[in-house]
Design an enzyme around this catalytic site. Structure first.
Site, short mmCIF file in Angstrom:
data_model
loop_
_atom_site.label_atom_id
_atom_site.label_comp_id
_atom_site.label_asym_id
_atom_site.label_seq_id
_atom_site.Cartn_x
_atom_site.Cartn_y
_atom_site.Cartn_z
N LYS A 178 0.86 -1.19 0.00
CA LYS A 178 0.00 0.00 0.00
C LYS A 178 0.90 1.23 0.00
O LYS A 178 1.95 1.23 0.67
CB LYS A 178 -0.89 -0.05 1.25
CG LYS A 178 -1.94 1.04 1.35
CD LYS A 178 -2.79 0.84 2.61
CE LYS A 178 -3.93 1.86 2.70
NZ LYS A 178 -4.78 1.62 3.91
N SER A 185 -9.88 1.56 2.91
CA SER A 185 -8.97 2.35 2.11
C SER A 185 -7.91 1.52 1.37
O SER A 185 -7.34 2.01 0.41
CB SER A 185 -8.26 3.36 3.00
OG SER A 185 -7.39 2.72 3.91
N SER A 245 -10.14 -0.91 6.98
CA SER A 245 -9.49 -0.66 5.68
C SER A 245 -8.75 -1.84 5.07
O SER A 245 -8.33 -1.76 3.92
CB SER A 245 -8.54 0.53 5.79
OG SER A 245 -9.25 1.74 5.77
#
Lengths: 485, 95
Positions: free
Chosen positions: A78, A153, A177
Protein backbone atom coordinates in the site's frame (compact mmCIF):
# COMPACT_ATOMS: atom_id res chain seq x y z
CA UNK A 1 -1.61 -22.61 -14.63
CA UNK A 2 0.06 -19.25 -15.14
CA UNK A 3 2.75 -18.22 -12.70
CA UNK A 4 0.63 -15.23 -11.70
CA UNK A 5 -2.21 -17.55 -10.57
CA UNK A 6 -0.08 -19.15 -7.87
CA UNK A 7 -0.45 -18.48 -4.18
CA UNK A 8 2.49 -17.30 -2.12
CA UNK A 9 2.97 -20.86 -0.80
CA UNK A 10 2.90 -22.30 -4.33
CA UNK A 11 5.43 -19.73 -5.50
CA UNK A 12 7.68 -20.61 -2.56
CA UNK A 13 7.50 -24.32 -3.40
CA UNK A 14 8.08 -23.70 -7.11
CA UNK A 15 11.07 -21.44 -6.48
CA UNK A 16 12.58 -23.95 -4.06
CA UNK A 17 12.14 -26.77 -6.59
CA UNK A 18 13.62 -24.57 -9.36
CA UNK A 19 10.49 -24.99 -11.51
CA UNK A 20 10.86 -21.32 -12.38
CA UNK A 21 13.20 -18.52 -11.39
CA UNK A 22 12.45 -15.46 -9.29
CA UNK A 23 13.07 -13.38 -12.43
CA UNK A 24 10.40 -15.35 -14.31
CA UNK A 25 7.97 -14.91 -11.44
CA UNK A 26 8.60 -11.16 -11.22
CA UNK A 27 8.21 -10.81 -14.99
CA UNK A 28 4.93 -12.77 -14.96
CA UNK A 29 3.42 -10.40 -12.39
CA UNK A 30 4.81 -7.27 -14.08
CA UNK A 31 3.28 -8.44 -17.39
CA UNK A 32 0.00 -9.14 -15.63
CA UNK A 33 0.03 -5.63 -14.13
CA UNK A 34 0.75 -4.10 -17.55
CA UNK A 35 -2.10 -6.09 -19.12
CA UNK A 36 -4.77 -5.44 -16.47
CA UNK A 37 -4.00 -2.22 -14.65
CA UNK A 38 -5.34 0.13 -17.33
CA UNK A 39 -8.76 -1.31 -16.37
CA UNK A 40 -8.20 -1.41 -12.58
CA UNK A 41 -5.86 1.45 -11.57
CA UNK A 42 -4.65 -0.57 -8.60
CA UNK A 43 -1.05 0.68 -8.83
CA UNK A 44 0.22 4.19 -8.24
CA UNK A 45 3.85 3.26 -8.88
CA UNK A 46 5.11 0.10 -10.62
CA UNK A 47 8.74 -0.77 -9.80
CA UNK A 48 9.54 -2.78 -12.92
CA UNK A 49 13.31 -2.22 -13.11
CA UNK A 50 14.05 -2.53 -9.40
CA UNK A 51 11.77 -5.57 -9.12
CA UNK A 52 13.76 -7.37 -11.84
CA UNK A 53 17.03 -6.41 -10.15
CA UNK A 54 15.75 -7.69 -6.79
CA UNK A 55 14.54 -10.89 -8.47
CA UNK A 56 17.99 -11.43 -10.02
CA UNK A 57 19.52 -11.04 -6.56
CA UNK A 58 16.96 -13.55 -5.22
CA UNK A 59 17.97 -16.02 -7.93
CA UNK A 60 21.58 -15.71 -6.82
CA UNK A 61 20.56 -16.50 -3.23
CA UNK A 62 18.48 -19.45 -4.42
CA UNK A 63 21.40 -20.74 -6.50
CA UNK A 64 23.67 -20.40 -3.47
CA UNK A 65 21.22 -22.60 -1.52
CA UNK A 66 20.62 -19.85 1.03
CA UNK A 67 17.03 -18.62 0.60
CA UNK A 68 15.15 -16.69 3.29
CA UNK A 69 11.40 -17.40 3.75
CA UNK A 70 10.34 -14.82 1.13
CA UNK A 71 13.33 -14.92 -1.23
CA UNK A 72 12.02 -14.22 -4.72
CA UNK A 73 8.38 -13.70 -3.66
CA UNK A 74 6.86 -10.68 -5.44
CA UNK A 75 4.68 -8.43 -3.25
CA UNK A 76 2.81 -5.13 -3.46
CA UNK A 77 2.77 -2.47 -0.73
CA UNK A 78 0.00 0.00 0.00
CA UNK A 79 1.38 3.45 -0.84
CA UNK A 80 1.20 4.39 2.85
CA UNK A 81 4.43 2.49 3.69
CA UNK A 82 7.64 4.46 3.46
CA UNK A 83 9.92 2.68 1.01
CA UNK A 84 13.51 3.84 0.71
CA UNK A 85 14.15 5.36 -2.70
CA UNK A 86 10.64 4.61 -4.04
CA UNK A 87 8.01 7.36 -4.22
CA UNK A 88 5.45 7.23 -1.37
CA UNK A 89 2.38 9.37 -2.08
CA UNK A 90 -0.25 8.12 0.42
CA UNK A 91 -2.53 8.74 -2.60
CA UNK A 92 -2.28 12.49 -1.91
CA UNK A 93 -1.20 15.39 -4.09
CA UNK A 94 0.60 16.82 -1.07
CA UNK A 95 3.13 13.93 -1.25
CA UNK A 96 3.15 13.61 -5.07
CA UNK A 97 6.94 13.74 -5.30
CA UNK A 98 7.88 12.46 -1.84
CA UNK A 99 10.62 9.81 -1.82
CA UNK A 100 11.14 8.37 1.65
CA UNK A 101 14.68 8.38 3.02
CA UNK A 102 13.96 5.19 5.04
CA UNK A 103 11.91 1.98 5.08
CA UNK A 104 8.87 1.24 7.23
CA UNK A 105 9.70 -1.64 9.59
CA UNK A 106 7.03 -3.96 8.12
CA UNK A 107 8.51 -3.45 4.67
CA UNK A 108 12.09 -3.70 5.93
CA UNK A 109 11.23 -7.13 7.38
CA UNK A 110 9.79 -8.34 4.06
CA UNK A 111 12.83 -7.01 2.24
CA UNK A 112 15.23 -8.65 4.70
CA UNK A 113 13.46 -11.95 4.01
CA UNK A 114 14.03 -11.59 0.29
CA UNK A 115 10.69 -10.25 -1.01
CA UNK A 116 10.60 -8.46 -4.37
CA UNK A 117 8.68 -5.15 -4.46
CA UNK A 118 6.38 -5.03 -7.53
CA UNK A 119 5.08 -1.58 -6.72
CA UNK A 120 3.04 0.71 -4.51
CA UNK A 121 -0.70 0.29 -4.63
CA UNK A 122 -3.55 2.75 -4.64
CA UNK A 123 -5.67 3.66 -1.62
CA UNK A 124 -7.94 6.37 -0.29
CA UNK A 125 -5.92 9.51 0.39
CA UNK A 126 -4.23 9.17 3.82
CA UNK A 127 -6.30 5.96 4.28
CA UNK A 128 -9.47 8.01 4.72
CA UNK A 129 -12.29 6.29 2.89
CA UNK A 130 -14.27 3.12 2.33
CA UNK A 131 -14.34 2.98 -1.46
CA UNK A 132 -10.95 4.07 -2.81
CA UNK A 133 -12.72 6.98 -4.52
CA UNK A 134 -10.75 9.49 -2.43
CA UNK A 135 -7.42 8.85 -4.17
CA UNK A 136 -5.73 11.79 -5.89
CA UNK A 137 -4.64 9.19 -8.48
CA UNK A 138 -8.15 8.08 -9.43
CA UNK A 139 -10.41 5.34 -8.09
CA UNK A 140 -9.47 1.65 -8.14
CA UNK A 141 -12.00 -0.58 -9.88
CA UNK A 142 -13.25 -3.88 -8.50
CA UNK A 143 -11.83 -6.80 -10.54
CA UNK A 144 -15.16 -8.67 -10.22
CA UNK A 145 -17.13 -5.79 -11.72
CA UNK A 146 -15.25 -2.71 -12.87
CA UNK A 147 -18.29 -0.48 -12.34
CA UNK A 148 -18.02 -1.20 -8.60
CA UNK A 149 -15.64 0.05 -5.91
CA UNK A 150 -13.05 -2.37 -4.45
CA UNK A 151 -13.69 -0.99 -0.96
CA UNK A 152 -11.21 1.09 0.97
CA UNK A 153 -8.97 2.35 2.11
CA UNK A 154 -6.65 -0.54 1.09
CA UNK A 155 -8.56 -0.91 -2.20
CA UNK A 156 -5.44 -1.30 -4.30
CA UNK A 157 -4.05 -4.01 -1.97
CA UNK A 158 -7.26 -6.07 -2.25
CA UNK A 159 -7.85 -5.47 -5.96
CA UNK A 160 -4.28 -6.31 -6.98
CA UNK A 161 -4.45 -9.67 -5.17
CA UNK A 162 -7.94 -10.44 -6.51
CA UNK A 163 -6.72 -9.68 -10.06
CA UNK A 164 -3.54 -11.74 -9.47
CA UNK A 165 -1.35 -8.71 -10.17
CA UNK A 166 0.48 -9.72 -6.99
CA UNK A 167 0.20 -12.89 -4.92
CA UNK A 168 -0.07 -10.84 -1.72
CA UNK A 169 0.08 -7.28 -0.45
CA UNK A 170 0.28 -5.33 2.78
CA UNK A 171 -2.44 -2.90 3.77
CA UNK A 172 -3.41 -0.93 6.85
CA UNK A 173 -6.68 -1.02 8.79
CA UNK A 174 -7.88 1.90 10.94
CA UNK A 175 -11.64 1.29 10.79
CA UNK A 176 -11.89 -1.70 8.44
CA UNK A 177 -9.49 -0.66 5.68
CA UNK A 178 -8.07 -4.17 5.20
CA UNK A 179 -11.17 -6.28 5.95
CA UNK A 180 -13.79 -4.33 3.98
CA UNK A 181 -11.85 -4.25 0.68
CA UNK A 182 -10.82 -7.90 1.19
CA UNK A 183 -14.51 -8.72 1.57
CA UNK A 184 -15.49 -6.73 -1.53
CA UNK A 185 -12.71 -8.27 -3.64
CA UNK A 186 -13.00 -11.90 -2.48
CA UNK A 187 -9.57 -12.23 -0.86
CA UNK A 188 -8.25 -12.83 2.67
CA UNK A 189 -7.33 -9.82 4.81
CA UNK A 190 -6.25 -9.70 8.45
CA UNK A 191 -6.06 -6.78 10.88
CA UNK A 192 -3.76 -7.85 13.70
CA UNK A 193 -4.19 -6.78 17.32
CA UNK A 194 -3.04 -3.21 17.95
CA UNK A 195 0.65 -3.49 18.82
CA UNK A 196 1.24 -6.82 17.04
CA UNK A 197 2.91 -5.24 13.97
CA UNK A 198 5.15 -2.18 14.00
CA UNK A 199 3.68 1.06 12.67
CA UNK A 200 7.12 2.65 12.27
CA UNK A 201 7.34 4.28 8.87
CA UNK A 202 3.63 3.87 8.14
CA UNK A 203 2.17 7.28 7.38
CA UNK A 204 -0.09 7.99 10.35
CA UNK A 205 -3.83 8.54 10.09
CA UNK A 206 -5.24 7.73 13.56
CA UNK A 207 -2.37 6.48 15.68
CA UNK A 208 -4.38 4.67 18.37
CA UNK A 209 -6.29 2.69 15.71
CA UNK A 210 -3.92 2.15 12.74
CA UNK A 211 -2.55 -1.36 12.26
CA UNK A 212 -0.63 -3.09 9.45
CA UNK A 213 -1.80 -6.43 8.04
CA UNK A 214 -1.62 -8.88 5.12
CA UNK A 215 -3.93 -9.30 2.12
CA UNK A 216 -3.59 -12.72 0.46
CA UNK A 217 -5.33 -15.33 -1.71
CA UNK A 218 -5.83 -17.87 1.06
CA UNK A 219 -5.51 -18.38 4.80
CA UNK A 220 -2.18 -20.21 4.76
CA UNK A 221 -0.58 -17.31 2.90
CA UNK A 222 -2.13 -14.93 5.42
CA UNK A 223 -0.45 -16.85 8.26
CA UNK A 224 2.91 -16.84 6.44
CA UNK A 225 2.83 -13.12 5.71
CA UNK A 226 1.70 -12.24 9.24
CA UNK A 227 4.58 -14.33 10.55
CA UNK A 228 7.00 -12.27 8.47
CA UNK A 229 5.89 -8.90 9.86
CA UNK A 230 4.68 -9.56 13.44
CA UNK A 231 6.69 -8.76 16.54
CA UNK A 232 8.14 -6.06 18.72
CA UNK A 233 10.00 -3.18 17.13
CA UNK A 234 12.13 -0.86 19.29
CA UNK A 235 11.31 1.91 16.79
CA UNK A 236 7.57 1.73 17.62
CA UNK A 237 7.01 2.14 21.35
CA UNK A 238 3.37 1.03 20.94
CA UNK A 239 4.39 -2.34 19.48
CA UNK A 240 4.05 -5.01 22.14
CA UNK A 241 6.89 -7.24 23.27
CA UNK A 242 5.01 -10.52 23.48
CA UNK A 243 6.08 -13.76 21.77
CA UNK A 244 4.91 -14.40 18.19
CA UNK A 245 3.51 -17.93 17.83
CA UNK A 246 4.11 -20.14 14.78
CA UNK A 247 0.89 -19.23 12.96
CA UNK A 248 1.10 -21.88 10.22
CA UNK A 249 1.48 -24.58 12.88
CA UNK A 250 -1.90 -23.67 14.40
CA UNK A 251 -3.83 -24.34 11.17
CA UNK A 252 -5.94 -27.47 11.37
CA UNK A 253 -8.93 -28.75 9.39
CA UNK A 254 -11.57 -28.96 12.15
CA UNK A 255 -13.15 -26.75 14.78
CA UNK A 256 -13.59 -29.23 17.62
CA UNK A 257 -13.73 -27.42 20.93
CA UNK A 258 -13.92 -23.94 19.34
CA UNK A 259 -16.70 -21.72 20.72
CA UNK A 260 -17.96 -19.23 18.15
CA UNK A 261 -20.12 -16.27 19.19
CA UNK A 262 -22.72 -14.62 16.95
CA UNK A 263 -23.33 -11.03 18.04
CA UNK A 264 -27.00 -10.30 17.58
CA UNK A 265 -26.19 -6.65 16.81
CA UNK A 266 -24.40 -7.79 13.61
CA UNK A 267 -27.50 -9.46 12.13
CA UNK A 268 -29.70 -6.40 11.98
CA UNK A 269 -32.37 -5.22 9.59
CA UNK A 270 -30.65 -3.48 6.71
CA UNK A 271 -28.15 -6.29 6.31
CA UNK A 272 -28.20 -7.25 2.62
CA UNK A 273 -30.13 -10.52 2.08
CA UNK A 274 -27.30 -12.18 0.12
CA UNK A 275 -24.76 -11.21 2.81
CA UNK A 276 -27.05 -12.58 5.53
CA UNK A 277 -27.58 -15.85 3.66
CA UNK A 278 -23.85 -16.34 3.03
CA UNK A 279 -22.90 -15.64 6.66
CA UNK A 280 -25.65 -17.90 8.01
CA UNK A 281 -24.46 -20.66 5.68
CA UNK A 282 -20.95 -20.13 7.07
CA UNK A 283 -22.33 -20.63 10.60
CA UNK A 284 -23.81 -23.97 9.50
CA UNK A 285 -20.45 -24.98 8.02
CA UNK A 286 -18.60 -24.08 11.21
CA UNK A 287 -21.09 -26.08 13.28
CA UNK A 288 -20.60 -29.11 11.02
CA UNK A 289 -16.83 -28.78 11.56
CA UNK A 290 -17.35 -29.20 15.29
CA UNK A 291 -17.66 -25.63 16.55
CA UNK A 292 -20.07 -24.76 19.33
CA UNK A 293 -22.23 -21.80 18.29
CA UNK A 294 -23.28 -19.35 21.02
CA UNK A 295 -25.25 -16.10 20.81
CA UNK A 296 -23.40 -13.12 22.29
CA UNK A 297 -24.13 -9.42 22.58
CA UNK A 298 -22.01 -6.38 21.74
CA UNK A 299 -24.56 -3.87 23.01
CA UNK A 300 -22.73 -0.66 22.09
CA UNK A 301 -22.22 -1.55 18.41
CA UNK A 302 -24.63 1.14 17.20
CA UNK A 303 -22.47 3.87 18.80
CA UNK A 304 -19.19 2.76 17.23
CA UNK A 305 -19.35 4.80 14.02
CA UNK A 306 -20.06 8.03 15.92
CA UNK A 307 -17.31 7.24 18.42
CA UNK A 308 -14.84 6.45 15.64
CA UNK A 309 -15.49 9.61 13.62
CA UNK A 310 -14.58 11.73 16.64
CA UNK A 311 -11.50 9.80 17.79
CA UNK A 312 -10.08 9.06 14.33
CA UNK A 313 -10.59 12.60 13.04
CA UNK A 314 -9.15 14.13 16.22
CA UNK A 315 -6.01 12.02 15.86
CA UNK A 316 -5.88 12.75 12.12
CA UNK A 317 -6.07 16.51 12.64
CA UNK A 318 -3.03 16.26 14.89
CA UNK A 319 -1.08 13.79 12.70
CA UNK A 320 -1.68 15.75 9.50
CA UNK A 321 -0.45 19.01 11.01
CA UNK A 322 3.01 17.99 9.82
CA UNK A 323 2.09 18.69 6.18
CA UNK A 324 2.94 22.37 6.24
CA UNK A 325 4.94 22.88 3.05
CA UNK A 326 8.20 23.46 4.95
CA UNK A 327 10.23 20.25 5.34
CA UNK A 328 8.67 17.99 2.69
CA UNK A 329 5.64 17.77 0.47
CA UNK A 330 3.85 20.33 -1.65
CA UNK A 331 4.50 24.04 -1.06
CA UNK A 332 2.22 26.69 -2.51
CA UNK A 333 3.69 29.11 -5.03
CA UNK A 334 1.56 32.04 -3.86
CA UNK A 335 2.25 32.60 -0.15
CA UNK A 336 3.35 36.01 1.09
CA UNK A 337 3.96 34.95 4.68
CA UNK A 338 4.47 31.84 6.80
CA UNK A 339 0.80 31.34 7.79
CA UNK A 340 -0.18 31.50 4.12
CA UNK A 341 2.54 28.99 3.31
CA UNK A 342 0.93 26.56 5.73
CA UNK A 343 -2.71 27.17 4.90
CA UNK A 344 -2.44 27.44 1.12
CA UNK A 345 -0.05 24.48 0.79
CA UNK A 346 -2.53 22.40 2.79
CA UNK A 347 -5.57 23.64 0.88
CA UNK A 348 -3.89 22.90 -2.46
CA UNK A 349 -2.45 19.56 -1.38
CA UNK A 350 -5.29 17.82 0.47
CA UNK A 351 -8.43 16.33 -1.09
CA UNK A 352 -11.93 17.06 0.16
CA UNK A 353 -12.39 14.02 2.46
CA UNK A 354 -9.06 14.69 4.16
CA UNK A 355 -10.04 18.33 4.72
CA UNK A 356 -13.43 17.23 6.05
CA UNK A 357 -11.79 14.95 8.63
CA UNK A 358 -9.13 17.48 9.63
CA UNK A 359 -11.91 20.03 10.17
CA UNK A 360 -14.08 17.67 12.19
CA UNK A 361 -11.12 16.57 14.31
CA UNK A 362 -9.90 20.11 14.89
CA UNK A 363 -13.40 21.05 16.01
CA UNK A 364 -13.67 18.03 18.34
CA UNK A 365 -10.37 19.00 20.00
CA UNK A 366 -10.99 22.74 20.10
CA UNK A 367 -11.44 24.76 23.25
CA UNK A 368 -14.95 24.40 24.64
CA UNK A 369 -15.79 21.24 22.68
CA UNK A 370 -13.10 18.82 23.87
CA UNK A 371 -15.13 17.35 26.74
CA UNK A 372 -18.38 17.16 24.79
CA UNK A 373 -16.90 15.39 21.80
CA UNK A 374 -13.41 13.92 22.15
CA UNK A 375 -13.52 12.95 25.84
CA UNK A 376 -17.08 11.64 25.47
CA UNK A 377 -15.97 9.47 22.55
CA UNK A 378 -13.04 8.10 24.54
CA UNK A 379 -15.42 7.06 27.31
CA UNK A 380 -17.74 5.37 24.82
CA UNK A 381 -14.65 3.62 23.44
CA UNK A 382 -14.19 2.07 26.88
CA UNK A 383 -17.74 0.68 26.73
CA UNK A 384 -17.20 -0.75 23.24
CA UNK A 385 -13.95 -2.39 24.28
CA UNK A 386 -15.62 -3.84 27.38
CA UNK A 387 -18.36 -5.36 25.15
CA UNK A 388 -15.70 -7.46 23.43
CA UNK A 389 -13.94 -8.46 26.65
CA UNK A 390 -17.28 -9.61 28.11
CA UNK A 391 -18.16 -11.59 24.96
CA UNK A 392 -14.73 -13.23 24.95
CA UNK A 393 -15.44 -14.58 28.44
CA UNK A 394 -17.92 -16.91 26.72
CA UNK A 395 -16.41 -17.58 23.29
CA UNK A 396 -13.07 -17.95 21.50
CA UNK A 397 -14.03 -16.29 18.22
CA UNK A 398 -16.79 -13.89 17.19
CA UNK A 399 -18.31 -14.37 13.72
CA UNK A 400 -20.33 -11.96 11.60
CA UNK A 401 -20.47 -10.07 8.32
CA UNK A 402 -17.63 -7.73 7.33
CA UNK A 403 -19.81 -5.17 5.57
CA UNK A 404 -23.58 -4.73 5.40
CA UNK A 405 -23.61 -5.03 1.59
CA UNK A 406 -21.40 -6.36 -1.21
CA UNK A 407 -19.35 -3.80 -3.19
CA UNK A 408 -21.39 -0.77 -4.23
CA UNK A 409 -21.16 1.17 -7.49
CA UNK A 410 -18.54 3.83 -8.11
CA UNK A 411 -20.19 7.17 -7.34
CA UNK A 412 -23.09 5.62 -5.41
CA UNK A 413 -22.17 7.00 -1.98
CA UNK A 414 -19.83 9.92 -2.68
CA UNK A 415 -22.51 12.59 -2.21
CA UNK A 416 -23.24 11.62 1.40
CA UNK A 417 -20.25 11.19 3.74
CA UNK A 418 -22.41 9.71 6.52
CA UNK A 419 -23.76 6.93 4.29
CA UNK A 420 -20.17 6.11 3.32
CA UNK A 421 -19.09 6.04 6.99
CA UNK A 422 -21.90 3.59 7.85
CA UNK A 423 -20.48 0.97 5.49
CA UNK A 424 -17.86 0.36 8.21
CA UNK A 425 -20.35 -0.34 11.00
CA UNK A 426 -19.16 -3.96 11.61
CA UNK A 427 -15.43 -3.32 11.24
CA UNK A 428 -14.94 -0.10 13.24
CA UNK A 429 -15.73 -1.61 16.69
CA UNK A 430 -12.74 -3.98 16.38
CA UNK A 431 -10.31 -1.08 15.91
CA UNK A 432 -11.79 0.78 18.87
CA UNK A 433 -11.40 -2.38 20.99
CA UNK A 434 -7.86 -2.86 19.63
CA UNK A 435 -8.27 -6.56 18.98
CA UNK A 436 -7.69 -8.72 15.86
CA UNK A 437 -10.07 -9.71 13.06
CA UNK A 438 -10.01 -10.99 9.51
CA UNK A 439 -12.14 -11.29 6.39
CA UNK A 440 -12.27 -14.36 4.18
CA UNK A 441 -14.49 -15.30 1.22
CA UNK A 442 -17.79 -16.98 2.18
CA UNK A 443 -20.03 -16.60 -0.87
CA UNK A 444 -21.24 -14.43 -3.71
CA UNK A 445 -24.17 -12.11 -4.26
CA UNK A 446 -26.83 -12.74 -6.89
CA UNK A 447 -24.89 -10.39 -9.16
CA UNK A 448 -21.62 -12.28 -8.72
CA UNK A 449 -19.89 -10.01 -6.19
CA UNK A 450 -17.83 -11.60 -3.40
CA UNK A 451 -19.03 -11.64 0.21
CA UNK A 452 -16.64 -11.74 3.17
CA UNK A 453 -16.96 -13.47 6.53
CA UNK A 454 -15.54 -11.64 9.54
CA UNK A 455 -13.83 -13.57 12.34
CA UNK A 456 -12.86 -11.55 15.41
CA UNK A 457 -10.39 -12.88 17.97
CA UNK A 458 -9.20 -12.06 21.47
CA UNK A 459 -6.29 -9.61 21.76
CA UNK A 460 -3.12 -11.31 20.41
CA UNK A 461 -5.10 -14.46 19.51
CA UNK A 462 -4.55 -14.20 15.75
CA UNK A 463 -3.95 -17.98 15.88
CA UNK A 464 -7.59 -18.56 16.90
CA UNK A 465 -9.06 -16.70 13.94
CA UNK A 466 -6.52 -18.16 11.51
CA UNK A 467 -7.33 -21.68 12.70
CA UNK A 468 -11.08 -21.05 12.34
CA UNK A 469 -10.62 -19.44 8.93
CA UNK A 470 -8.43 -22.29 7.70
CA UNK A 471 -10.91 -24.98 8.73
CA UNK A 472 -13.74 -23.05 7.05
CA UNK A 473 -11.66 -22.53 3.92
CA UNK A 474 -10.74 -26.21 3.68
CA UNK A 475 -14.45 -27.10 3.83
CA UNK A 476 -15.49 -24.59 1.12
CA UNK A 477 -14.47 -23.61 -2.40
CA UNK A 478 -15.06 -19.83 -2.34
CA UNK A 479 -11.37 -18.92 -2.27
CA UNK A 480 -10.77 -20.89 -5.48
CA UNK A 481 -12.97 -18.63 -7.62
CA UNK A 482 -11.09 -15.99 -9.57
CA UNK A 483 -12.18 -12.65 -10.94
CA UNK A 484 -12.14 -12.64 -14.74
CA UNK A 485 -10.20 -9.59 -15.72
CA UNK B 1 -27.89 24.03 13.54
CA UNK B 2 -25.00 22.30 15.33
CA UNK B 3 -22.36 24.55 13.76
CA UNK B 4 -22.47 27.91 11.97
CA UNK B 5 -20.58 29.02 8.92
CA UNK B 6 -18.54 31.49 11.02
CA UNK B 7 -17.55 28.68 13.40
CA UNK B 8 -16.44 26.62 10.40
CA UNK B 9 -14.29 29.55 9.25
CA UNK B 10 -12.76 29.73 12.73
CA UNK B 11 -11.98 25.99 12.71
CA UNK B 12 -10.40 26.34 9.25
CA UNK B 13 -8.08 29.02 10.65
CA UNK B 14 -7.15 26.74 13.56
CA UNK B 15 -6.50 23.87 11.12
CA UNK B 16 -4.42 26.11 8.82
CA UNK B 17 -6.61 25.39 5.80
CA UNK B 18 -7.18 28.27 3.34
CA UNK B 19 -10.62 27.05 2.26
CA UNK B 20 -12.55 28.90 -0.45
CA UNK B 21 -16.21 29.97 -0.11
CA UNK B 22 -17.50 26.93 -1.90
CA UNK B 23 -15.55 24.60 0.42
CA UNK B 24 -16.71 26.49 3.51
CA UNK B 25 -20.36 26.24 2.40
CA UNK B 26 -20.10 22.51 1.71
CA UNK B 27 -18.26 21.83 4.97
CA UNK B 28 -20.81 23.74 7.02
CA UNK B 29 -23.53 21.39 5.76
CA UNK B 30 -21.38 18.25 6.10
CA UNK B 31 -20.13 19.05 9.59
CA UNK B 32 -23.61 19.99 10.74
CA UNK B 33 -24.96 16.60 9.61
CA UNK B 34 -22.04 14.67 11.12
CA UNK B 35 -22.24 16.52 14.45
CA UNK B 36 -25.99 15.85 14.58
CA UNK B 37 -25.23 12.16 13.99
CA UNK B 38 -22.53 11.92 16.69
CA UNK B 39 -24.94 13.51 19.17
CA UNK B 40 -26.33 10.02 19.73
CA UNK B 41 -23.35 9.41 22.07
CA UNK B 42 -25.16 11.62 24.59
CA UNK B 43 -27.78 8.90 24.96
CA UNK B 44 -25.14 6.94 26.88
CA UNK B 45 -24.43 7.74 30.50
CA UNK B 46 -20.65 7.83 30.88
CA UNK B 47 -20.20 9.34 34.36
CA UNK B 48 -17.30 7.64 36.09
CA UNK B 49 -16.18 5.75 32.97
CA UNK B 50 -12.43 5.88 32.45
CA UNK B 51 -11.64 7.17 28.94
CA UNK B 52 -9.67 4.89 26.58
CA UNK B 53 -6.86 6.63 24.72
CA UNK B 54 -5.13 3.43 23.77
CA UNK B 55 -6.52 -0.13 23.56
CA UNK B 56 -3.43 -2.00 24.74
CA UNK B 57 -2.97 -1.94 28.50
CA UNK B 58 0.60 -0.74 28.52
CA UNK B 59 2.50 1.62 30.79
CA UNK B 60 5.27 3.91 29.60
CA UNK B 61 7.76 2.36 27.20
CA UNK B 62 11.31 3.13 28.25
CA UNK B 63 14.56 2.61 26.41
CA UNK B 64 18.19 3.46 27.02
CA UNK B 65 19.04 7.08 26.26
CA UNK B 66 21.91 6.49 23.88
CA UNK B 67 23.25 8.05 20.72
CA UNK B 68 22.38 6.12 17.56
CA UNK B 69 22.83 6.78 13.85
CA UNK B 70 20.24 9.18 12.44
CA UNK B 71 19.67 11.26 9.32
CA UNK B 72 22.35 13.62 8.14
CA UNK B 73 21.13 17.17 7.45
CA UNK B 74 21.36 16.36 3.71
CA UNK B 75 19.13 13.28 4.10
CA UNK B 76 16.63 15.27 6.13
CA UNK B 77 16.48 17.84 3.32
CA UNK B 78 16.00 15.48 0.38
CA UNK B 79 12.28 16.25 0.10
CA UNK B 80 12.41 19.91 1.12
CA UNK B 81 10.63 22.36 -1.21
CA UNK B 82 13.22 25.06 -0.41
CA UNK B 83 16.33 23.62 1.25
CA UNK B 84 18.95 25.95 2.65
CA UNK B 85 22.37 24.89 3.94
CA UNK B 86 21.53 23.38 7.32
CA UNK B 87 17.85 24.37 7.24
CA UNK B 88 14.59 24.98 5.40
CA UNK B 89 13.86 28.35 3.83
CA UNK B 90 10.47 29.94 4.67
CA UNK B 91 8.95 33.41 4.12
CA UNK B 92 10.06 36.11 6.54
CA UNK B 93 8.45 35.59 9.96
CA UNK B 94 9.55 38.78 11.75
CA UNK B 95 8.90 42.07 9.94
Amino acid sequence: MSLYDKTLSELRAGLDRREFSAAEAARAFLDRIAATDPRLNAFITVCADSALAEAAEADRRLAAGDPAPLTGIPLAMKDIFNTLGVRTTCASKILASYVAPYDATAFARLKAQGAVLLGKVNMDEFAMGSSNENSAYGPVRNPWDTTCVPGGSSGGSAACVAARQAPAALGTDTGGSIRQPASHCGVVGLKPTYGRVSRYGVIAYASSLDQVGPVTIDVRDCALLLQAIAGFDPLDSTSVDTPVPDYAATLQPDLKGVRIGLPKEYFIEGLDADVRAAVEQAVTTCRSLGAEIVEVSLPHTEFAVACYYLIATAEASSNLARYDGVRFGHRTATAGNLIETYSRSRDEGFGSEVKRRIMLGTYALSSGYYDAYYLKAQKVRTLIRQDFLDAFDKVDVILGPVAPTPAFRIGEKTADPLQMYLSDIFTIPVNLAGTCAMSLPCGFSGTGLPIGLQLIGKPFAESDILRTAYAFEQATEWHKRKAEI
Amino acid sequence: MKISRSEVEHVARLARLALNDEELDALTGDMDAILAYVDQLNRLKTDGIVPTAHAVPMANAFRQDEVRPSFTPEQAQTNAPAPDPGGFRVPRVIE
